[in-house]
Design a protein around this motif. Sequence first.
Motif, PDB file in Angstrom:
ATOM      1  N   TYR A 134       7.187  -4.365  -0.374  1.00 56.21           N
ATOM      2  CA  TYR A 134       6.080  -3.400  -0.342  1.00 56.21           C
ATOM      3  C   TYR A 134       4.901  -3.910  -1.166  1.00 56.21           C
ATOM      4  O   TYR A 134       3.738  -3.819  -0.733  1.00 56.21           O
ATOM      5  CB  TYR A 134       6.570  -2.059  -0.874  1.00 56.21           C
ATOM      6  CG  TYR A 134       5.560  -0.935  -0.773  1.00 56.21           C
ATOM      7  CD1 TYR A 134       5.209  -0.412   0.467  1.00 56.21           C
ATOM      8  CD2 TYR A 134       4.982  -0.384  -1.911  1.00 56.21           C
ATOM      9  CE1 TYR A 134       4.296   0.633   0.572  1.00 56.21           C
ATOM     10  CE2 TYR A 134       4.076   0.654  -1.823  1.00 56.21           C
ATOM     11  CZ  TYR A 134       3.729   1.160  -0.581  1.00 56.21           C
ATOM     12  OH  TYR A 134       2.824   2.189  -0.490  1.00 56.21           O
ATOM     13  N   MET A 135       5.177  -4.441  -2.324  1.00 51.94           N
ATOM     14  CA  MET A 135       4.100  -4.960  -3.166  1.00 51.94           C
ATOM     15  C   MET A 135       3.395  -6.134  -2.481  1.00 51.94           C
ATOM     16  O   MET A 135       2.161  -6.242  -2.521  1.00 51.94           O
ATOM     17  CB  MET A 135       4.660  -5.387  -4.529  1.00 51.94           C
ATOM     18  CG  MET A 135       5.266  -4.243  -5.328  1.00 51.94           C
ATOM     19  SD  MET A 135       4.114  -2.872  -5.637  1.00 51.94           S
ATOM     20  CE  MET A 135       3.038  -3.640  -6.857  1.00 51.94           C
ATOM     21  N   ASN A 136       4.171  -6.995  -1.847  1.00 51.72           N
ATOM     22  CA  ASN A 136       3.561  -8.126  -1.134  1.00 51.72           C
ATOM     23  C   ASN A 136       2.723  -7.648   0.047  1.00 51.72           C
ATOM     24  O   ASN A 136       1.599  -8.143   0.268  1.00 51.72           O
ATOM     25  CB  ASN A 136       4.649  -9.082  -0.632  1.00 51.72           C
ATOM     26  CG  ASN A 136       5.328  -9.835  -1.753  1.00 51.72           C
ATOM     27  OD1 ASN A 136       4.724 -10.072  -2.801  1.00 51.72           O
ATOM     28  ND2 ASN A 136       6.586 -10.201  -1.561  1.00 51.72           N
ATOM     29  N   TYR A 137       3.249  -6.709   0.819  1.00 49.49           N
ATOM     30  CA  TYR A 137       2.538  -6.224   2.007  1.00 49.49           C
ATOM     31  C   TYR A 137       1.231  -5.539   1.626  1.00 49.49           C
ATOM     32  O   TYR A 137       0.209  -5.710   2.297  1.00 49.49           O
ATOM     33  CB  TYR A 137       3.410  -5.243   2.797  1.00 49.49           C
ATOM     34  CG  TYR A 137       4.687  -5.829   3.361  1.00 49.49           C
ATOM     35  CD1 TYR A 137       4.847  -7.208   3.555  1.00 49.49           C
ATOM     36  CD2 TYR A 137       5.760  -4.997   3.720  1.00 49.49           C
ATOM     37  CE1 TYR A 137       6.021  -7.729   4.067  1.00 49.49           C
ATOM     38  CE2 TYR A 137       6.931  -5.517   4.247  1.00 49.49           C
ATOM     39  CZ  TYR A 137       7.059  -6.878   4.409  1.00 49.49           C
ATOM     40  OH  TYR A 137       8.225  -7.391   4.932  1.00 49.49           O
ATOM     41  N   THR A 138       1.265  -4.731   0.559  1.00 53.34           N
ATOM     42  CA  THR A 138       0.042  -4.025   0.170  1.00 53.34           C
ATOM     43  C   THR A 138      -0.978  -4.990  -0.413  1.00 53.34           C
ATOM     44  O   THR A 138      -2.180  -4.864  -0.152  1.00 53.34           O
ATOM     45  CB  THR A 138       0.358  -2.915  -0.846  1.00 53.34           C
ATOM     46  OG1 THR A 138       1.060  -3.472  -1.975  1.00 53.34           O
ATOM     47  CG2 THR A 138       1.223  -1.844  -0.218  1.00 53.34           C
ATOM     48  N   ASP A 139      -0.531  -5.971  -1.190  1.00 50.69           N
ATOM     49  CA  ASP A 139      -1.453  -6.972  -1.758  1.00 50.69           C
ATOM     50  C   ASP A 139      -2.187  -7.739  -0.666  1.00 50.69           C
ATOM     51  O   ASP A 139      -3.370  -8.059  -0.795  1.00 50.69           O
ATOM     52  CB  ASP A 139      -0.692  -7.955  -2.646  1.00 50.69           C
ATOM     53  CG  ASP A 139      -0.302  -7.346  -3.988  1.00 50.69           C
ATOM     54  OD1 ASP A 139      -0.853  -6.274  -4.330  1.00 50.69           O
ATOM     55  OD2 ASP A 139       0.556  -7.923  -4.671  1.00 50.69           O
TER      56      ASP A 139
END
Length: 553
Positions: A134-139
Amino acid sequence: MKLARKLTAAVLVLALVLSLGACGGSGGNNSSTPAESKTESKAESSNVTETSEPETGDSPDYSEKLTISYAAVAMVEGVDYNADELSKHFQEKFNIEWEPIALTWDNWGEKNRIWINSGDMPDFVMWDFNYGDYMNYTDQGLIRRLPDGWKERWPNMAKVYKNTGIADSLEEKVGGAYMIPRVIYFDMPTDPLVSHTNLWIRQDWARDVGFEVKEKYSPKEIMEYARLIKEADPVGNGKTLPIDMSPDNLAALFISPYNPQYADFHKDENGKYIWGAAEESTLEGLKLYSEAYREGLINADFFALKNQEEVTHYYSGIAGAIYYQGFGRSLKLTSERYAENADGDPKTDLHMAYIVGDDGKFHSKEISNYWTASIFSPNMDDKKFERLMDLLEYSASDEGQNLIRMGFEGKDWSRDENGDITILREKGEDGNFVNLDTIYPSLNPLYNNLSILPDGFGLVDPGLDKDIMEIVDDRFAGKQRDGCDQGTVVPIDWDLNFFTSPNYEKTKYKYGEEFAKLIVMDGDIETNWRAWVEEKMPQVNVVLDEINAEFGK
């Protein structure tokens, strides 16, 4: 707080993937469904959850037909999920057509990851939330950010979002909303939310041996019950299984009342993280567990139980105590199977209770109120996104939930002048109402988990007997009174919940199995446990250092 005061059939939640579904009001007038069942086919609706119909302002322009691709598990290749009457209702209301994409439990994680990272994801995806991803996708902007003001425009979905518990914490970390978790309970049966799982005993056996039947028991009391029925051997020939549970459930029964955080890292009173498995309170529960095993109170083959085999033993009439689901649907199905297999009366023979500590309080961890999440393609145009959100908003309204959980008013169910619900569907040979997804095949893979999961409806289903619903209501009320209101339910630590590291992943032990090995091992349980703790501590200490450096005081 009584469940009947907190829940409403209108908008209750989660697929008992193992049990059943939720409900709401009808016909666009935001009327409500019942809060508890009235008879086998009726329910009272004196308490309602206030949900909102989508605020449209000016009538939305749905003149252009849109095709929305939707990837989810449980869909089957080649099935036309646009064909039945229920699906057509949604399609015609919003002028859309679904392009279903089937995922399996084996491939959905990898397929989603490939789609998202390649920028080729479907419009709408059921996603198994992973914090690191999730953190990677949002970044990287790989999934759609919900627009500013979305909570005001789609208030039902905003409530779904808020009630999951996890959403607001995530929003703080990434500065916005990029997913909508699918809420289990639109209105929670307890606050904070605790598990529905309960202890099931044979109350006829308890009465025969002079053991008191009541709504809650401590592990020590259950051991006394098990001793009595072991001696009485109601099955005969030594075939009675006094306590019949899997390793995970035995750990929950014996250890959780003394240390609900036995399988976690958690903060001590000084704000420093410690390892729950190494606490003396964990040993206190293990000693009782060991004592019960060595006295022959536990099924000797507990380590080999598979696929909830102990539940089969219970409704077959040979198990005295199991740890199992506490939903109304579970109580109904287990009662029916008991009547068929053991030729007894489940109303006089079976009993469901909850587990407390020696202090009479319910000790537990708060559980999260979501399962999977909805994510949206960043490449979908605004018109399609807004149309989809309008549909989701409707699905979380009273009218939408009534339709999804009970079918069409006037055809599948009706409401009298007192607000009582009568189910109109036919009954099968087993005396149960025909499943709604038999009538509307699109229901289960497509609409059942669309925004609100069906579990909550399993607590207020008007097709269930009133006495069953009262038992479920009372057990949740007891957990609220003896646990939530007493401060003995440990809140979720969202910092730790979102923490990840290679070392941390290595310490996610299968505690049920680890403790079961100690129980069956020769020698003294305390000696075995201390040796086990010592063996694990080098790995555990590395993680404690990481967590305390990140979050500890």
